[in-house]
Design a protein around this motif. Structure first.
Motif, PDB file in Angstrom:
ATOM      1  N   LEU A  54      -2.343  -0.435  12.090  1.00 33.46           N
ATOM      2  CA  LEU A  54      -2.466  -0.504  10.640  1.00 33.46           C
ATOM      3  C   LEU A  54      -3.156   0.741  10.100  1.00 33.46           C
ATOM      4  CD1 LEU A  54      -2.165  -2.146   8.022  1.00 33.46           C
ATOM      5  CD2 LEU A  54      -4.351  -3.247   8.563  1.00 33.46           C
ATOM      6  N   ARG A  55      -4.245   1.141  10.734  1.00 29.21           N
ATOM      7  CA  ARG A  55      -4.985   2.302  10.257  1.00 29.21           C
ATOM      8  C   ARG A  55      -4.193   3.591  10.446  1.00 29.21           C
ATOM      9  NH1 ARG A  55      -7.973  -1.759  11.166  1.00 29.21           N
ATOM     10  NH2 ARG A  55     -10.048  -2.071  10.230  1.00 29.21           N
ATOM     11  N   ASP A  56      -3.446   3.679  11.536  1.00 27.72           N
ATOM     12  CA  ASP A  56      -2.618   4.877  11.750  1.00 27.72           C
ATOM     13  C   ASP A  56      -1.590   5.026  10.634  1.00 27.72           C
ATOM     14  OD1 ASP A  56      -3.984   5.533  14.040  1.00 27.72           O
ATOM     15  OD2 ASP A  56      -2.451   4.774  15.419  1.00 27.72           O
ATOM     16  N   LEU A  57      -0.954   3.912  10.236  1.00 28.94           N
ATOM     17  CA  LEU A  57       0.053   3.974   9.176  1.00 28.94           C
ATOM     18  C   LEU A  57      -0.586   4.339   7.835  1.00 28.94           C
ATOM     19  CD1 LEU A  57       2.386   0.935   9.954  1.00 28.94           C
ATOM     20  CD2 LEU A  57       3.043   3.343   9.895  1.00 28.94           C
ATOM     21  N   LEU A  58      -1.710   3.710   7.513  1.00 31.84           N
ATOM     22  CA  LEU A  58      -2.371   4.026   6.249  1.00 31.84           C
ATOM     23  C   LEU A  58      -2.809   5.483   6.217  1.00 31.84           C
ATOM     24  CD1 LEU A  58      -2.437   0.878   5.832  1.00 31.84           C
ATOM     25  CD2 LEU A  58      -4.661   1.220   4.744  1.00 31.84           C
ATOM     26  N   GLY A  59      -3.380   5.952   7.321  1.00 27.90           N
ATOM     27  CA  GLY A  59      -3.841   7.335   7.365  1.00 27.90           C
ATOM     28  C   GLY A  59      -2.703   8.332   7.261  1.00 27.90           C
ATOM     29  N   ARG A  60      -1.597   8.039   7.946  1.00 29.61           N
ATOM     30  CA  ARG A  60      -0.442   8.946   7.912  1.00 29.61           C
ATOM     31  C   ARG A  60       0.132   9.016   6.499  1.00 29.61           C
ATOM     32  NH1 ARG A  60       2.055  13.385   8.954  1.00 29.61           N
ATOM     33  NH2 ARG A  60       4.216  13.249   9.722  1.00 29.61           N
ATOM     34  N   ALA A  61       0.296   7.863   5.853  1.00 31.29           N
ATOM     35  CA  ALA A  61       0.835   7.846   4.495  1.00 31.29           C
ATOM     36  C   ALA A  61      -0.112   8.553   3.531  1.00 31.29           C
ATOM     37  CB  ALA A  61       1.072   6.410   4.053  1.00 31.29           C
ATOM     38  N   HIS A  62      -1.389   8.221   3.603  1.00 30.25           N
ATOM     39  CA  HIS A  62      -2.362   8.808   2.674  1.00 30.25           C
ATOM     40  C   HIS A  62      -2.414  10.321   2.830  1.00 30.25           C
ATOM     41  CE1 HIS A  62      -5.826   9.201   0.152  1.00 30.25           C
ATOM     42  NE2 HIS A  62      -6.620   9.590   1.132  1.00 30.25           N
ATOM     43  N   GLY A  63      -2.390  10.790   4.061  1.00 27.84           N
ATOM     44  CA  GLY A  63      -2.426  12.229   4.298  1.00 27.84           C
ATOM     45  C   GLY A  63      -1.178  12.949   3.832  1.00 27.84           C
ATOM     46  N   SER A  64      -0.109  12.194   3.597  1.00 29.40           N
ATOM     47  CA  SER A  64       1.157  12.789   3.154  1.00 29.40           C
ATOM     48  C   SER A  64       1.443  12.520   1.687  1.00 29.40           C
ATOM     49  CB  SER A  64       2.304  12.243   4.017  1.00 29.40           C
ATOM     50  OG  SER A  64       2.092  12.520   5.389  1.00 29.40           O
ATOM     51  N   GLY A  65       0.448  12.038   0.951  1.00 27.67           N
ATOM     52  CA  GLY A  65       0.614  11.867  -0.489  1.00 27.67           C
ATOM     53  C   GLY A  65       1.308  10.605  -0.906  1.00 27.67           C
ATOM     54  N   LEU A  66       1.325   9.606  -0.041  1.00 32.69           N
ATOM     55  CA  LEU A  66       1.970   8.341  -0.369  1.00 32.69           C
ATOM     56  C   LEU A  66       0.936   7.241  -0.566  1.00 32.69           C
ATOM     57  CD1 LEU A  66       4.840   8.410   2.266  1.00 32.69           C
ATOM     58  CD2 LEU A  66       5.140   8.597  -0.208  1.00 32.69           C
ATOM     59  N   GLU A  67       1.112   6.443  -1.625  1.00 33.37           N
ATOM     60  CA  GLU A  67       0.346   5.220  -1.742  1.00 33.37           C
ATOM     61  C   GLU A  67       0.856   4.211  -0.716  1.00 33.37           C
ATOM     62  OE1 GLU A  67       0.149   3.564  -5.621  1.00 33.37           O
ATOM     63  OE2 GLU A  67      -1.134   5.164  -6.399  1.00 33.37           O
ATOM     64  N   VAL A  68       0.082   3.140  -0.519  1.00 31.47           N
ATOM     65  CA  VAL A  68       0.447   2.116   0.449  1.00 31.47           C
ATOM     66  C   VAL A  68       0.410   0.751  -0.231  1.00 31.47           C
ATOM     67  CG1 VAL A  68      -0.067   1.060   2.677  1.00 31.47           C
ATOM     68  CG2 VAL A  68      -0.556   3.493   2.316  1.00 31.47           C
ATOM     69  N   ALA A  69       1.446  -0.028  -0.010  1.00 28.06           N
ATOM     70  CA  ALA A  69       1.513  -1.417  -0.477  1.00 28.06           C
ATOM     71  C   ALA A  69       1.454  -2.301   0.766  1.00 28.06           C
ATOM     72  CB  ALA A  69       2.795  -1.665  -1.258  1.00 28.06           C
ATOM     73  N   THR A  70       0.342  -2.995   0.957  1.00 28.76           N
ATOM     74  CA  THR A  70       0.139  -3.774   2.171  1.00 28.76           C
ATOM     75  C   THR A  70       0.294  -5.255   1.881  1.00 28.76           C
ATOM     76  OG1 THR A  70      -1.429  -2.117   2.990  1.00 28.76           O
ATOM     77  CG2 THR A  70      -1.423  -4.253   4.093  1.00 28.76           C
ATOM     78  N   HIS A  71       1.351  -5.835   2.436  1.00 26.16           N
ATOM     79  CA  HIS A  71       1.565  -7.282   2.362  1.00 26.16           C
ATOM     80  C   HIS A  71       0.461  -7.963   3.165  1.00 26.16           C
ATOM     81  CE1 HIS A  71       4.230 -10.963   3.290  1.00 26.16           C
ATOM     82  NE2 HIS A  71       3.241 -11.036   4.174  1.00 26.16           N
ATOM     83  N   ALA A  72      -0.316  -8.822   2.493  1.00 24.01           N
ATOM     84  CA  ALA A  72      -1.357  -9.599   3.168  1.00 24.01           C
ATOM     85  C   ALA A  72      -1.478 -10.922   2.433  1.00 24.01           C
ATOM     86  CB  ALA A  72      -2.687  -8.853   3.182  1.00 24.01           C
ATOM     87  N   ILE A  73      -1.123 -12.005   3.096  1.00 23.30           N
ATOM     88  CA  ILE A  73      -1.119 -13.322   2.462  1.00 23.30           C
ATOM     89  C   ILE A  73      -2.333 -14.149   2.886  1.00 23.30           C
ATOM     90  CG2 ILE A  73       0.092 -15.552   2.491  1.00 23.30           C
ATOM     91  CD1 ILE A  73       2.671 -14.091   2.031  1.00 23.30           C
ATOM     92  N   GLY A  74      -2.635 -14.205   4.164  1.00 21.07           N
ATOM     93  CA  GLY A  74      -3.788 -14.955   4.631  1.00 21.07           C
ATOM     94  C   GLY A  74      -5.094 -14.217   4.395  1.00 21.07           C
ATOM     95  N   ASP A  75      -6.215 -14.963   4.377  1.00 14.74           N
ATOM     96  CA  ASP A  75      -7.500 -14.329   4.082  1.00 14.74           C
ATOM     97  C   ASP A  75      -7.937 -13.359   5.172  1.00 14.74           C
ATOM     98  OD1 ASP A  75      -7.911 -16.450   5.834  1.00 14.74           O
ATOM     99  OD2 ASP A  75      -9.505 -17.397   4.655  1.00 14.74           O
ATOM    100  N   ALA A  76      -7.595 -13.639   6.427  1.00 16.57           N
ATOM    101  CA  ALA A  76      -7.934 -12.692   7.489  1.00 16.57           C
ATOM    102  C   ALA A  76      -7.143 -11.396   7.327  1.00 16.57           C
ATOM    103  CB  ALA A  76      -7.655 -13.312   8.860  1.00 16.57           C
ATOM    104  N   ALA A  77      -5.875 -11.514   6.930  1.00 16.21           N
ATOM    105  CA  ALA A  77      -5.050 -10.322   6.726  1.00 16.21           C
ATOM    106  C   ALA A  77      -5.577  -9.486   5.564  1.00 16.21           C
ATOM    107  CB  ALA A  77      -3.601 -10.724   6.479  1.00 16.21           C
ATOM    108  N   VAL A  78      -6.006 -10.141   4.481  1.00 16.22           N
ATOM    109  CA  VAL A  78      -6.552  -9.416   3.342  1.00 16.22           C
ATOM    110  C   VAL A  78      -7.804  -8.656   3.749  1.00 16.22           C
ATOM    111  CG1 VAL A  78      -7.631  -9.685   1.073  1.00 16.22           C
ATOM    112  CG2 VAL A  78      -5.563 -10.976   1.621  1.00 16.22           C
ATOM    113  N   ALA A  79      -8.701  -9.317   4.484  1.00 16.47           N
ATOM    114  CA  ALA A  79      -9.944  -8.661   4.910  1.00 16.47           C
ATOM    115  C   ALA A  79      -9.665  -7.461   5.796  1.00 16.47           C
ATOM    116  CB  ALA A  79     -10.831  -9.673   5.627  1.00 16.47           C
ATOM    117  N   GLU A  80      -8.727  -7.599   6.729  1.00 13.68           N
ATOM    118  CA  GLU A  80      -8.409  -6.490   7.634  1.00 13.68           C
ATOM    119  C   GLU A  80      -7.748  -5.340   6.889  1.00 13.68           C
ATOM    120  OE1 GLU A  80      -7.989  -4.483  11.437  1.00 13.68           O
ATOM    121  OE2 GLU A  80      -9.349  -5.944  10.523  1.00 13.68           O
TER     122      GLU A  80
END
Length: 505
Positions: A302-328
């Protein structure tokens, strides 16, 4: 240069304290921008005149979460929303196969989370013979296929449903079974015209397949009616980066109305499929391989994808439905510095809502889901409903909200979403956790892509309504009538970038 003079329109204030005229005014739109607002404006040479007749004017609506190809195809699919059991679903399939024995059956909309047992491939085989059958769940996170369809889509034969990542990977191959007629540029155009008739001026497209090249082809073929933001997924991320596309850039082959959107990450599953990742087990955990659901990616992935997108000028839309997923997901945003949204945020802890606000992460929410998930939530997330669809928490804690539908999971209908946010009930029952409701003004403000009340300098993305969407609402009052008025709202005019895309005037 295109110019339109809208006469005699009442402006809808989108924020508390907005000063709007107490009588109708004229609004001049020139070359895609509002250039004048006031009484009895002079008509410029060449400007068309549109008589609003005292109707209500506001910025155009956005649907911030759509799977556009799937929604376009949905009207051609077997509607399984009414199936209350596996037997109901197989009876519908048998009827369709008997009527069209040579045509593959693609179904949509069953919600097996409320069924009393798991389904099997063999019972579907028994009513379908050699006709391929693919029944996609109402949340889009699993599909019930017969053996013929499994083999056609090159998936291992099994006696259970196909879930999560395996299904997402297989979905684009449906075209090999049913062809592409349902997603032609003409079909897209019809979908966009219908959206415009409801006041929609822009869509964030989270479709799994396709890419910038396909949007360029559609654009050139006439599917260019509304504003589009195109998302990408992990499997096409490097292609987008190599093309030099950053969030907000115009898509190659299109004009400025079609732009690059975010990287979409599906970090967990769904409530109906019981794959949403939760801090506590599901009530029927004894039926589940993963009693609390599970993440679709490791923390490092998850962090690799966020970092790669952010470093390339892309926002990220992260699907997270459960509370554990939201926290992570929020922890990953904090560690990488990535920007963007939590998509759905269906069950949250209050501290995580505060973290969303602190990090500047948008809450991209789909209020109509609560209408479908109300009863199932009480059944399998008992004692947690007060933390579900927590729109009031989010707004009060400073989270920016963006409303959408997740079509075809819910209809591509902004007024259904707005009404659900305000009334939180689809039937005669009392609103479900009314303490989390929004006011009509708040729901509208979360539906216009951050645009302010119409004023000089506003984008020429406008909608003219036949009724006042703020009428009849008082704090603490019963909201059923307000919800009904919002659900049945009609649109007299929709304008995108200063061009008329829908009018009944």
């Amino acid at each position: 240069m295109t110019s339109h003079l809208i006469r005699d329109a009442r402006l809808i204030p989108l924020a508390e304290g907005d000063r709007t005229p107490d009588r109708p005014v004229d609004v001049l739109v020139v070359d895609g921008t509002v250039t004048a607002v006031g009484p009895a404006l002079e008509r410029p040479d060449g400007a068309s005149v549109l008589d609003a007749g005292g109707r209500w004017l506001m910025p155009g609506l956005w649907d911030q979460h759509v799977h556009l190809a799937q929604w376009t195809l949905a009207s051609q699919r077997l509607d399984l929303a009414g199936a209350r059991s596996p037997e109901d679903a197989t009876a519908m399939v048998a009827e369709r196969v008997a009527a069209y024995p040579e045509v593959p059956v693609i179904g949509w909309g069953h919600r097996s989370g409320g069924w009393e047992r798991d389904v099997t491939v063999s019972e579907l085989d028994a009513v379908s013979g050699d006709t391929a059958v693919v029944l996609i769940s109402g949340d889009g996170h699993h599909a019930w296929l017969n053996t013929t369809a499994l083999m056609h889509l090159a998936m291992p034969v099994r006696d259970s449903v196909v879930r999560e990542a395996e299904w997402f990977a297989a979905y684009p191959r449906l075209a090999t079974l049913v062809g592409n007629d349902g997603t032609s540029p003409e079909a897209y155009r019809r979908t966009l015209e219908h959206a415009a008739s409801m006041g929609i001026v822009g869509i964030v497209d989270f479709e799994f397949s396709g890419g910038a090249e396909e949007w360029a082809e559609r654009w050139a073929a006439g599917a260019d009616l509304l504003r589009i933001r195109m998302a990408t997924y992990a499997d096409t991320l490097e292609h987008v980066i190599a093309a030099g596309l950053r969030t907000g850039d115009t898509l190659p082959g299109c004009d400025a109305r079609a732009t690059m959107g975010p990287l979409k990450i599906i970090s967990d599953g769904s409530l109906n499929t019981r794959t949403a990742w939760c801090c506590d087990p599901y009530a029927d955990a004894h039926r589940l391989e993963y009693p609390s659901g599970q993440p679709n990616l490791s923390g490092d992935e998850l962090r690799d994808l966020l970092g790669r997108a952010h470093g390339s000028g892309l926002e990220v839309a992260t699907h997270a439905i459960g509370d554990a997923a939201v926290a992570e997901a929020l922890a990953a945003y904090a560690e990488t510095g990535a920007r963007g949204s939590i998509e759905h945020a269906q069950m949250v802890n209050r501290d995580d809502v505060r973290a969303m606000a602190r990090l500047g992460i948008r809450g991209s929410i789909q209020p109509a889901h609560l209408l479908d998930d109300r009863d199932l939530t009480e059944k399998i997330w008992p004692g947690r409903a007060e933390r579900c669809f927590a729109f009031r928490w989010m707004l009060d804690d400073g989270v920016t909200l963006a409303l959408g539908s997740d079509a075809p999971v819910s209809p591509l209908d902004p007024w259904l979403a707005i009404a659900a946010a305000v009334h939180r009930s689809a039937d005669d029952r009392e609103p479900w956790h009314a303490e989390q409701a929004l006011t009509p003004r708040e729901a509208l403000a979360a539906s216009v892509d951050g645009q302010p009340t119409v004023a000089v300098g506003s984008r020429g993305d406008l909608v003219l309504l036949d009724a006042d969407p703020l009428a009849g609402f008082e704090p603490g009052a019963e909201t059923a009538k307000v919800g009904e008025a919002l659900r049945t709202m009609t649109v007299a005019l929709t304008m995108v970038a200063g061009e008329l895309v829908h009018t009944t005037l």
